[in-house]
Design an enzyme around this catalytic site. Structure first.
Site, PDB file in Angstrom:
ATOM      1  N   ASP A   1      -0.616  12.702  21.660  1.00 25.47           N
ATOM      2  CA  ASP A   1       0.647  12.553  20.945  1.00 25.47           C
ATOM      3  C   ASP A   1       0.528  13.105  19.529  1.00 25.47           C
ATOM      4  O   ASP A   1       1.535  13.428  18.895  1.00 25.47           O
ATOM      5  CB  ASP A   1       1.055  11.078  20.875  1.00 25.47           C
ATOM      6  CG  ASP A   1       1.647  10.571  22.181  1.00 25.47           C
ATOM      7  OD1 ASP A   1       1.805  11.377  23.115  1.00 25.47           O
ATOM      8  OD2 ASP A   1       1.941   9.370  22.270  1.00 25.47           O
TER       9      ASP A   1
ATOM     10  N   ASP B   1       0.824  -1.214   0.000  1.00 28.23           N
ATOM     11  CA  ASP B   1       0.000   0.000   0.000  1.00 28.23           C
ATOM     12  C   ASP B   1       0.860   1.268   0.000  1.00 28.23           C
ATOM     13  O   ASP B   1       0.509   2.267  -0.627  1.00 28.23           O
ATOM     14  CB  ASP B   1      -0.928   0.007   1.212  1.00 28.23           C
ATOM     15  CG  ASP B   1      -2.030  -1.040   1.101  1.00 28.23           C
ATOM     16  OD1 ASP B   1      -2.193  -1.592  -0.001  1.00 28.23           O
ATOM     17  OD2 ASP B   1      -2.716  -1.294   2.100  1.00 28.23           O
TER      18      ASP B   1
END
Length: 297
Positions: free
Chosen positions: A177, A74
């Site tokens: 994060d 991918d």
């Protein structure tokens, strides 16, 4: 018919499959244009009776090819966006990688794939893209992505505060994060691994997914893709990571960022007997349950 071949590199174990593809194309009088670095690697493994034409940038392909074939996983297919851009050249991916969610054509389907191209018996999926606007130049002349845009803390620095707005109206401050904005295509990628929902490719939406949020009541959010989503970033570190698919830039808190739906789409080809539900079941093992076995009904 003119076809381009792209791959990041060459895996020795795939020699037979590359040979099969080249032989299938040659048997129908098709001589491909090959990505230059890939071709140079191929030449050390495969015998070529004559030199093939190569490409190394988007302008080498525009108006010259009908299809682009990606050989890899991918991530390799995502690379092709930088070469196809807004030309509407259809892309199809042969899976030489691991999962192969976007590059969904198996190595055993290479002859069927070539035949489908010749007979025009394939399906075309129009995939939406997202576009990044910033107050400084970022990502050169390819400021768009098929899967996702992310803001992320750098290295092991403390979490960041990402003030997020929809069409200028305050949505939320994410203490996390990082933050992901994915397209429907990207909903089965990084966003999914962070708890985001699976979204059908034709859905007109963005998915906003926090990465390791420090708020228990903050969850992924699906919004219409006619929204402009903008951001202001704060943190103890002076630098942050900004990505479009697999491409990365380092930014600071002075950079203003906004994402919106891109004006053009990307064309992905698939074989007629394959669709999104088929891929969900076979690649992500969607709904696998012993109680669903035919013999147990």
């Amino acid at each position: 018919m003119q076809i381009a071949l792209y791959s990041r590199g060459f895996i020795t174990e795939e020699v037979d499959n590359v040979l099969l593809l080249l032989a299938e194309l040659e048997s129908h009088g098709i001589t491909p244009i090959v990505f230059e670095p890939f071709y140079q690697t191929l030449k050390s493994h495969l015998p070529f009776e004559k030199e093939l034409d190569t490409f190394s940038c988007a302008s080498d392909l525009e108006g010259k090819i009908e299809f682009l074939i990606s050989l890899g996983g991918d991530g390799t297919l995502l690379d092709t966006l930088s070469y196809v851009r807004d030309t509407n050249i259809p892309i199809l991916g042969i899976n030489f990688g691991r999962l192969g969610f976007l590059a969904s054509i198996g190595k055993d389907e290479i002859p069927a794939m070539v035949q489908a191209l010749l007979n025009r018996t394939y399906e075309v999926d129009k995939r939406s893209l997202l576009h990044l606007d910033a107050n400084i130049p970022l990502f050169g002349d390819v400021p768009y992505a098929l899967n996702e845009f992310t803001i992320h803390k750098k290295d092991t620095s403390a979490m960041v505060k990402i003030h997020t707005y929809l069409n200028g109206e305050f949505l939320n401050t994410y203490w996390a994060d990082g933050l992901i904005v994915s397209t429907p295509t990207g909903s089965t990628g990084y966003s999914l691994s962070c708890g985001g929902p699976v979204v059908f490719p034709e859905a007109g939406s963005f998915v906003i997914t926090p990465v390791a949020p420090h708020n228990l009541n903050v969850r992924p959010l699906v919004v219409p893709d006619n929204n402009i989503i903008s951001f202001e970033v704060e943190g103890r570190s002076d630098q942050f990571i900004c990505t479009l698919d697999s491409r990365m830039e380092i930014i600071d808190s002075a950079v203003q960022l906004a994402v919106r739906r891109e004006e053009f789409t990307l064309s992905l080809l698939r074989l007629e007997d394959s669709n999104f539900l088929h891929t969900l079941r076979n690649k992500l093992l969607w709904g696998i349950d012993a109680r669903n076995a035919i013999g147990n009904r």
